[in-house]
Write a protein that holds these residues in place. Structure first.
Motif, short mmCIF file in Angstrom:
data_model
loop_
_atom_site.label_atom_id
_atom_site.label_comp_id
_atom_site.label_asym_id
_atom_site.label_seq_id
_atom_site.Cartn_x
_atom_site.Cartn_y
_atom_site.Cartn_z
N LEU A 163 0.84 -1.21 0.00
CA LEU A 163 0.00 0.00 0.00
C LEU A 163 0.87 1.26 0.00
CD1 LEU A 163 -2.82 -1.01 2.53
CD2 LEU A 163 -3.03 -0.76 0.04
N ALA A 166 2.40 1.78 -3.37
CA ALA A 166 1.43 2.30 -4.33
C ALA A 166 1.02 3.74 -4.03
CB ALA A 166 0.20 1.41 -4.36
N GLY A 167 1.57 4.32 -2.95
CA GLY A 167 1.24 5.70 -2.59
C GLY A 167 -0.07 5.85 -1.86
N LYS A 168 -0.66 4.76 -1.39
CA LYS A 168 -1.94 4.80 -0.67
C LYS A 168 -1.67 4.90 0.83
CE LYS A 168 -4.10 1.95 -4.26
NZ LYS A 168 -4.84 0.70 -4.56
N LEU A 169 -1.17 6.05 1.25
CA LEU A 169 -0.71 6.20 2.63
C LEU A 169 -1.86 6.19 3.63
CD1 LEU A 169 2.12 8.86 2.18
CD2 LEU A 169 2.24 6.36 2.06
N GLU A 170 -2.96 6.83 3.30
CA GLU A 170 -4.10 6.85 4.22
C GLU A 170 -4.68 5.45 4.39
OE1 GLU A 170 -7.05 9.68 3.17
OE2 GLU A 170 -5.69 11.41 3.29
N GLU A 171 -4.77 4.74 3.27
CA GLU A 171 -5.27 3.36 3.35
C GLU A 171 -4.31 2.48 4.14
OE1 GLU A 171 -6.67 -0.24 0.31
OE2 GLU A 171 -6.34 1.80 -0.45
N ALA A 172 -3.02 2.72 3.97
CA ALA A 172 -2.02 1.95 4.71
C ALA A 172 -2.13 2.22 6.21
CB ALA A 172 -0.62 2.30 4.21
N HIS A 174 -4.78 3.24 7.84
CA HIS A 174 -6.02 2.63 8.33
C HIS A 174 -5.84 1.12 8.49
CE1 HIS A 174 -10.32 2.02 8.88
NE2 HIS A 174 -10.27 1.05 7.96
#
Length: 300
Positions: A163, A166-172, A174
């Motif tokens: 995550l 892929a640059g999905k820091l907020e999802e990571a 969470h």
């Protein structure tokens, strides 16, 4: 074939040439043959006393005499077939295992369909698609992740890393709060591991990767996918009551030990390159100095 034969020859020379430790080497000869069959009898060798070989007259064996000794070693094609099948099964080569099983009449040891599911799960991990790997794993056996908490954590941690990649820091973040943190609460031994992977959020990995400490950067490195994939592979095979270790590696380790031990007492052709096996053949001693050692030459 060459490796298996050389194991038996080296151990047989130690057993019969008066190098001492006869009982020990006799048990190792049996162990060598057992490893080549995929069924090593470790207990016998461990019960033998580890006696140091006595000093003996050093002998030099030519390539011809050594090959003659190799020719006299019986190596069962059935044992070699088991070594090959073990490599194909552990490596996940379903098509090759199926063809080889039919041609050699060698038992596979696991269900063919399970090899496909295991390969799909491994490939998914190595490509960074952890959720697909978990789906493939659950399709194969839904109890593996429930009973193997270590593997479950490894997959979850790798998903967290993907995550971030892929640059999905907020999802990571969470995901860490909802899945990784509870793991650490249930098992305090995982606290440091969770903290280690969470440190990835503190860096701009696209610009500062070289400044990230090694123990943290190794989790982000794509080569770590391979480590997780191998752990998943071992977990599945253990669940199927199949030894996840490659038998041929045990044979090679035994050969290295046997050659090293025998070389203390005799000069003989040996194998040093296992990717392209060839004998390193010692030159015969000169008439003026039978005990002097010459530079080795290489022959197939």
């Amino acid at each position: 074939v060459c490796v298996c034969v050389c194991v038996c020859v080296c151990v047989s020379w130690m057993e019969s040439s008066g190098s001492g430790g006869g009982g020990r080497y006799a048990s190792l000869a049996s162990l060598a043959r057992g490893v080549s069959s995929g069924r090593p009898q470790l207990g016998a060798s461990r019960r033998q006393p580890l006696a140091e070989p006595a000093a003996t007259r050093r002998e030099t064996f030519s390539l011809e005499s050594w090959q003659s000794g190799c020719d006299q070693v019986p190596v069962s094609s059935q044992h070699l077939n088991r070594l090959v099948m073990n490599y194909l099964v552990v490596g996940g080569f379903k098509d090759a295992a199926e063809i080889f099983s039919k041609e050699s009449q060698t038992e596979v040891g696991v269900e063919m369909d399970s090899i496909s599911c295991r390969t799909e799960a491994r490939n998914a991990v190595e490509s960074g698609d952890i959720l697909s790997a978990i789906d493939s794993l659950n399709e194969l056996n839904s109890e593996i992740l429930d009973e193997d908490s270590e593997l479950c954590f490894e997959l979850q941690r790798q998903h967290f890393v993907e995550l971030i990649r892929a640059g999905k820091l907020e999802e990571a973040l969470h995901f860490a709060q909802e899945d990784l943190a509870p793991r650490a609460e249930e098992d305090p031994s995982l606290v440091k591991e969770v903290e280690r992977v969470m440190c990835l959020l503190a860096f701009d990995l696209e610009k500062e990767l070289d400044t990230v400490p090694n123990e943290i950067r190794e989790l982000y490195d794509e080569s770590h996918r391979k480590d997780v994939s191998e752990e998943l592979n071992r977990a599945i095979l253990r669940r199927q009551y199949y030894d996840p270790e490659l038998k041929i590696l045990n044979v090679i380790k035994l050969l290295c030990w046997a050659q090293e031990t025998l070389a203390k007492h005799h000069t003989f052709p040996h194998i040093s390159n296992f990717l392209k096996p060839s004998f390193q053949v010692p030159d015969p001693p000169s008439s003026s100095s039978a005990s002097s050692s010459a530079a080795p030459r290489s022959e197939r």
